[in-house]
Design a protein around this motif. Structure first.
Motif, short mmCIF file in Angstrom:
data_model
loop_
_atom_site.label_atom_id
_atom_site.label_comp_id
_atom_site.label_asym_id
_atom_site.label_seq_id
_atom_site.Cartn_x
_atom_site.Cartn_y
_atom_site.Cartn_z
N PHE A 139 0.64 -9.75 -9.42
CA PHE A 139 0.39 -10.51 -8.50
C PHE A 139 -0.44 -10.26 -7.17
CE2 PHE A 139 1.92 -11.95 -4.08
CZ PHE A 139 1.78 -13.44 -4.07
N SER A 140 -0.24 -9.32 -6.63
CA SER A 140 -0.98 -8.69 -5.57
C SER A 140 -2.76 -8.85 -5.99
CB SER A 140 -0.73 -7.38 -5.08
OG SER A 140 0.40 -7.56 -4.68
N VAL A 141 -3.12 -8.04 -7.35
CA VAL A 141 -4.44 -8.24 -7.69
C VAL A 141 -4.93 -9.54 -7.70
CG1 VAL A 141 -5.83 -7.63 -9.68
CG2 VAL A 141 -3.94 -6.10 -9.08
N ALA A 142 -4.12 -10.61 -8.42
CA ALA A 142 -4.77 -11.80 -8.59
C ALA A 142 -4.85 -12.54 -7.22
CB ALA A 142 -3.79 -12.52 -9.37
N TYR A 143 -4.05 -12.06 -6.26
CA TYR A 143 -4.07 -12.68 -4.89
C TYR A 143 -5.24 -12.41 -4.18
CZ TYR A 143 -2.63 -13.32 0.20
OH TYR A 143 -2.77 -13.68 1.21
N GLY A 239 -9.29 -10.44 5.37
CA GLY A 239 -7.70 -10.19 5.91
C GLY A 239 -6.70 -10.17 4.76
N PRO A 240 -6.54 -11.46 4.37
CA PRO A 240 -5.67 -11.43 3.45
C PRO A 240 -6.12 -10.68 1.84
CG PRO A 240 -6.82 -13.76 3.51
CD PRO A 240 -7.08 -12.52 4.65
N ALA A 241 -7.48 -10.66 1.68
CA ALA A 241 -7.77 -9.98 0.54
C ALA A 241 -7.48 -8.36 0.70
CB ALA A 241 -9.46 -10.00 0.38
N MET A 242 -7.49 -7.77 1.95
CA MET A 242 -7.16 -6.35 2.21
C MET A 242 -5.66 -6.08 1.71
SD MET A 242 -7.89 -3.63 2.89
CE MET A 242 -9.86 -3.56 3.50
N LEU A 243 -4.90 -7.23 2.13
CA LEU A 243 -3.55 -7.17 1.96
C LEU A 243 -3.23 -7.20 0.51
CD1 LEU A 243 -0.40 -7.53 3.30
CD2 LEU A 243 -0.55 -9.86 2.64
N GLY A 244 -3.75 -8.13 -0.13
CA GLY A 244 -3.80 -8.23 -1.72
C GLY A 244 -4.04 -6.68 -2.21
N LEU A 245 -5.19 -6.39 -1.81
CA LEU A 245 -5.79 -5.05 -2.62
C LEU A 245 -4.68 -3.79 -2.27
CD1 LEU A 245 -9.54 -5.54 -1.73
CD2 LEU A 245 -8.55 -5.50 -4.20
N THR A 246 -4.51 -3.48 -1.00
CA THR A 246 -3.51 -2.38 -0.74
C THR A 246 -2.15 -2.64 -1.35
OG1 THR A 246 -2.96 -3.50 1.52
CG2 THR A 246 -4.78 -1.89 1.10
#
Length: 388
Positions: A139-143, A239-246
């Motif tokens: 989910f996080s990778v796709a996000y 911002g949201p991309a950094m959240l998703g990657l981490t």
């Protein structure tokens, strides 16, 4: 057990997690555009997102029934519904109609969330392996990937509607790969236990806090970077991309950690780590420092929700697993809808910095809940038969 083998075992629900992540990443990076399109204040926009909560509450009751009715095709039907539901919000300019469209999104997303998490728990029981973190990592990778793509499309001046339509086509192409046979478990002969209310409430509370914190960053990080810290559109999408990657990194790491440490210990450490990240993001003087805070928050919060769902699957009798997870999941996933509303109200009254500090306090509230869950595990059958 390797991450690769975990994903192979659970490849069908993992595909569903990808679909959910793609759409919410797309939405998170489009929040500044959609909010401006509606002409809504922070408080009004947050309130409009409550429409999603209406759909989600409905999903709590519909998901087990849908699952029994459609069986192996449950995830396929839910993906199709979600793909079409997301075509609406990006094209609407009237606030009330937007809220109604988000109710449909909440219903479809809630149905898919419940079913895919139940499938992962079934696979965990079947193979006696932890799988939840690896699936939530997908989910996080796709996000993150969707948020990065939207950053590019926004810089190019592309409106939200065709971007959502493109992701809808992508989701529909994945439908053939998520068909999964279901194993229904009957109650053991002579079973006298009462409904496992306390495990559902406690684990659901842990998941709720994790997903409320995650949703806050998803929905408001781009605005925090662009408005509070004067960043551009691409910087806001980071911002949201950094959240998703981490979060993806944290969940893939959590897959290995889950085989070595008890879930409650992991929840403890992760809560403290994520709270510190929220403080850094709140006090950040520049976008770069905010990214650092979002990243630390993502690392910590990434494992809390999956651990909570995995715990409820272990604390209840097998024949109640799907229903219990559906209840705990809906309690948790409601955080995705209530959090933006509360964040909007706090932002309107006190500003986004104070709002993110409140997120830090919220994350620390998982500590007493984790202690109570540890007691439920220690008492074994007593946790399952706790009076309702």
């Amino acid at each position: 057990m390797s991450i690769r083998s975990a994903l192979i075992l659970s490849r069908r629900p993992a595909t569903a997690f990808v679909v959910v992540g793609v759409f919410w990443g797309c939405f998170a990076a489009h929040v500044p555009v959609i909010k401006a399109q509606l002409g809504a204040s922070d408080a009004l926009f947050g309130t409009l997102l409550l429409g999603s909560a209406t759909g989600l509450v409905s999903a709590m009751w519909l998901a087990p029934r849908l699952d029994r009715w459609l069986g192996a095709r449950s995830m396929q039907a839910a993906i199709a519904a979600l793909a079409f539901a997301w075509l609406l919000p990006s094209q609407i300019t009237h606030p009330l109609v937007f809220a109604a469209s988000m109710a449909l999104v909440g219903l479809a997303s809630g149905l898919l969330d419940v079913v895919m998490n139940a499938r992962v728990s079934e696979l965990e029981a079947k193979h006696q392996r932890p799988l939840m973190n690896a699936n939530h990592a997908m989910f996080s990778v796709a996000y993150a990937c969707a948020a990065l793509i939207v950053g590019v499309t926004r810089e190019a001046g592309l409106p939200p509607a065709p971007v959502f339509a493109g992701f809808a086509v992508f989701a529909l192409c994945l439908i053939p790969f998520v068909r999964m046979d279901v194993t229904y478990v009957a109650a053991e002969e002579g079973y006298q236990g009462r409904y496992p209310l306390w495990p559902i409430l406690l684990c659901g509370g842990i998941v709720l806090i994790a997903f409320m914190s995650e949703a806050t960053v998803e929905a408001w990080s781009a605005l925090h970077v662009e408005r509070t810290l004067a960043g551009g559109a691409a910087e806001g999408a980071l911002g949201p991309a950094m959240l998703g990657l981490t979060m993806a990194f944290g969940r893939f790491s959590g897959q290995a950690v889950a085989e070595r440490l008890r879930e409650v210990k992991v929840v403890f450490g992760a809560s403290i780590l994520s709270a510190s990240g929220a403080v850094i993001a709140a006090l950040a003087p520049t976008p770069v420092i905010a990214y650092l805070g979002f990243g630390i928050l993502g690392l910590g919060v990434s494992v809390i929700g999956p651990m909570g769902l995995a715990l409820v699957g272990k604390l209840v009798p097998p024949h109640l697993r799907t229903e219990a997870i559906s209840r705990a999941a809906v309690i948790g996933f409601s955080g995705f809808f209530f959090a933006p509303t509360l964040m909007g109200l706090m932002s309107q009254a006190f500003g986004l910095r104070i709002a993110f500090l409140v997120v830090a306090l919220l994350l620390l509230a998982t500590l007493p809940l984790a202690l109570l869950v540890a007691r439920q595990k220690a008492h074994g059958a007593a946790g399952v038969t706790a009076p309702s």
